[in-house]
Design a protein around this motif. Sequence first.
Motif, PDB file in Angstrom:
ATOM      1  N   VAL A   1       0.833  -1.189   0.000  1.00  0.00           N
ATOM      2  CA  VAL A   1       0.000   0.000   0.000  1.00  0.00           C
ATOM      3  C   VAL A   1       0.876   1.251   0.000  1.00  0.00           C
ATOM      4  CG1 VAL A   1      -1.722   1.293   1.308  1.00  0.00           C
ATOM      5  CG2 VAL A   1      -1.930  -1.170   1.097  1.00  0.00           C
ATOM      6  N   TRP A   4       1.949   2.147  -3.523  1.00  0.00           N
ATOM      7  CA  TRP A   4       0.886   2.768  -4.310  1.00  0.00           C
ATOM      8  C   TRP A   4       0.624   4.191  -3.850  1.00  0.00           C
ATOM      9  CZ3 TRP A   4       0.414   0.930  -8.749  1.00  0.00           C
ATOM     10  CH2 TRP A   4       0.508  -0.430  -8.986  1.00  0.00           C
ATOM     11  N   VAL A  92      -5.168   1.531  -9.460  1.00  0.00           N
ATOM     12  CA  VAL A  92      -4.692   1.113  -8.137  1.00  0.00           C
ATOM     13  C   VAL A  92      -5.838   0.525  -7.312  1.00  0.00           C
ATOM     14  CG1 VAL A  92      -3.710   1.926  -5.958  1.00  0.00           C
ATOM     15  CG2 VAL A  92      -2.738   2.689  -8.116  1.00  0.00           C
ATOM     16  N   MET A  96      -5.968  -3.259  -5.930  1.00  0.00           N
ATOM     17  CA  MET A  96      -6.112  -3.535  -4.496  1.00  0.00           C
ATOM     18  C   MET A  96      -7.316  -4.440  -4.241  1.00  0.00           C
ATOM     19  SD  MET A  96      -4.949   0.088  -2.836  1.00  0.00           S
ATOM     20  CE  MET A  96      -5.028  -0.492  -1.158  1.00  0.00           C
ATOM     21  N   GLU A  97      -8.387  -4.195  -4.943  1.00  0.00           N
ATOM     22  CA  GLU A  97      -9.578  -5.039  -4.817  1.00  0.00           C
ATOM     23  C   GLU A  97      -9.283  -6.461  -5.291  1.00  0.00           C
ATOM     24  OE1 GLU A  97     -13.558  -6.117  -4.063  1.00  0.00           O
ATOM     25  OE2 GLU A  97     -12.547  -4.257  -3.533  1.00  0.00           O
ATOM     26  N   HIS A 100      -6.453  -7.938  -2.671  1.00  0.00           N
ATOM     27  CA  HIS A 100      -6.683  -7.813  -1.229  1.00  0.00           C
ATOM     28  C   HIS A 100      -8.054  -8.405  -0.911  1.00  0.00           C
ATOM     29  CE1 HIS A 100      -5.866  -6.193   2.697  1.00  0.00           C
ATOM     30  NE2 HIS A 100      -7.057  -5.658   2.741  1.00  0.00           N
TER      31      HIS A 100
END
Length: 105
Positions: A1, A4, A92, A96-97, A100
């Motif tokens: 994270v 990013w 991004v 992330m989805e 994560h």
Amino acid sequence: VKVWEAILQSETAGDGLLFPVVALLTREARTLWQLMMGEEVRMPPSVRSAKTNVARQLGAAKISAMFSLCMEADMGLKSGERSEEQALEALVAGLMELFHPRGVA
């Protein structure tokens, strides 16, 4: 994270990172796809082994989603639908989805 966040901060400073990030992600997705499909990819054996394991863990659906996210970011900017900052933020957020799992902080 944190990586990013740094990329997004750099983008807001006007550094124009969308195309280099999209190019890198597309190249990595292609490499993972080739390894998953058993194609020969030139790289050190230890790296090939590690990336092959990652490719198998991700599977075709997630690797394909990486391609789709990259294309959406690219086309969003080129069509004028999104600014470079918006396209990078959407990329991004999509990544992330994708990587994560829900419910995990």
